[in-house]
Enzyme design. Structure first.
Site, PDB file in Angstrom:
ATOM      1  N   ASP A 173       0.845  -1.214   0.000  1.00 33.53           N
ATOM      2  CA  ASP A 173       0.000   0.000   0.000  1.00 33.53           C
ATOM      3  C   ASP A 173       0.874   1.256   0.000  1.00 33.53           C
ATOM      4  O   ASP A 173       0.630   2.207   0.747  1.00 33.53           O
ATOM      5  CB  ASP A 173      -0.913   0.028   1.232  1.00 33.53           C
ATOM      6  N   ARG A 229      -5.861  -1.741  -4.096  1.00 36.04           N
ATOM      7  CA  ARG A 229      -6.953  -2.341  -3.331  1.00 36.04           C
ATOM      8  C   ARG A 229      -7.659  -1.212  -2.577  1.00 36.04           C
ATOM      9  O   ARG A 229      -7.060  -0.172  -2.295  1.00 36.04           O
ATOM     10  CB  ARG A 229      -6.458  -3.426  -2.387  1.00 36.04           C
ATOM     11  N   TRP A 231      -8.966   0.934   0.183  1.00 35.33           N
ATOM     12  CA  TRP A 231      -8.989   1.310   1.597  1.00 35.33           C
ATOM     13  C   TRP A 231     -10.363   1.880   1.923  1.00 35.33           C
ATOM     14  O   TRP A 231     -10.903   1.650   3.006  1.00 35.33           O
ATOM     15  CB  TRP A 231      -7.872   2.318   1.871  1.00 35.33           C
TER      16      TRP A 231
END
EC number: 3.1.1.11
Length: 324
Positions: A173, A229, A231
């Site tokens: 991330d 992805r 959050w």
């Protein structure tokens, strides 16, 4: 700092500048030099000397060196630019893990901030959150910077931000937050050794005008990773005209174990190329932009950048007094 050095750097900056926003007033020039030949020996001391609620442009020129500092640009000190001469020569480094708002090497809380030709790194490594750069002010721009850590490298938190010709490295991330940001001609290098995500954008409602756009970028890495992805449930990320090496996994995206987010995220690609850009096996809840849809994401208009991204100042003046 020797006058010849200042002249050489300023000349290089003026040649490198290609941004449309004009600066009409002279900037106050402050120099940082570890050897004691500048106005200050530490970057934070130079920032601290800028008056609160400042209305003038401050250009803090940092002479090459390794600066072991934990930097904060306070919210009440806008209109600061911090610049080195080349990123691999001006290194701001710290080693700290912890919560994302506590661990950053470099924190920007002020609006109208600029950074040029700096390396900003958190050397903590694997095993914990360790942010290198946190950007929580509005209208912040970064040119030719190197930003590196392992987990949660760049907290692109809130506000409108612009990154150009930057190198950003991490594994997990490593570009995350809920800003509205344009990354132009940036090099993203993932250290992921499996399926970690490059981005984790946090848009939480369809009414938020936030998201990450990567325009004309390049993705490389050591093994494999996904592009992003969510959050936030309405996470928004666009990759346009970007080279993707085979580090990008065929599925492209991950729903972070929550299938409900598949119907709310906005993950799109536009005319990307390279072995990692093959869309045949992409997840069905991502997609490609049409030419018309892509126009919104192909200019600085998406962040209103033409009104606030500043050119290098062409006129300078020294601060009237040197602060202790």
């Amino acid at each position: 700092m020797a006058p010849a050095y200042v002249c050489m750097i300023l000349f290089m900056f003026m040649l490198a500048s290609s941004h449309s926003a004009a600066v009409t007033s002279a900037a106050i020039l402050v120099t940082v030099d570890q050897s004691g030949n500048g106005d200050y020996e530490k970057i934070q001391d130079a920032i601290n000397a800028v008056p609160s609620d400042n209305k003038e442009l401050f250009f803090i020129m940092v002479k090459p060196g390794i600066y072991k500092e934990k930097i904060v640009v306070p919210a009440d000190k806008p209109f600061i630019t911090i610049s080195g001469s080349k990123a691999n020569g001006t290194i701001i480094t710290w080693n700290e893990s912890g919560e994302i708002f506590e661990s950053p090497t470099f924190t920007v809380l002020a609006s109208d901030f600029g950074a040029r030709y700096l390396t900003i790194q958190n050397t903590y490594g694997p095993g914990a959150k360790a942010v290198a750069l946190r950007v929580s002010g509005d209208r912040a721009a970064f040119f030719g910077c190197r930003i590196s850590s392992y987990q949660d490298t760049l907290l692109d938190d809130t506000g409108r931000h612009y990154y150009k010709n930057c190198y950003i490295e991490g594994a997990v991330d490593f570009i995350f937050g809920n800003a509205a940001s344009l990354f132009e001609r940036c090099h993203l290098h993932t250290l992921s050794e499996g399926d970690a995500a490059i981005t984790a954008q946090r848009r939480e409602s369809p009414s938020e005008d936030t998201g990450f756009t990567f325009l004309g970028c390049k993705i490389t890495g050591v093994r494999t990773a996904v592009l992003g992805r969510p959050w936030g449930a309405y996470s928004r990320v666009v990759f346009a005209l970007t080279y993707m090496s085979n580090v990008v996994l065929p599925q492209g995206w991950d729903d972070w174990g929550d299938v409900s987010k598949q119907s709310t995220v906005f993950y799109r690609e536009y005319k990307c190329y390279g072995p990692g850009a093959n869309a045949e096996k992409r997840v069905g809840w991502s997609g490609k932009l049409t030419d018309n849809e892509a126009q919104l994401f192909l200019t600085k208009n998406m962040i209103g950048g033409k009104s606030w991204i500043r050119s290098i100042p062409t006129r300078f003046k020294k601060a009237s007094t040197k602060h202790a």
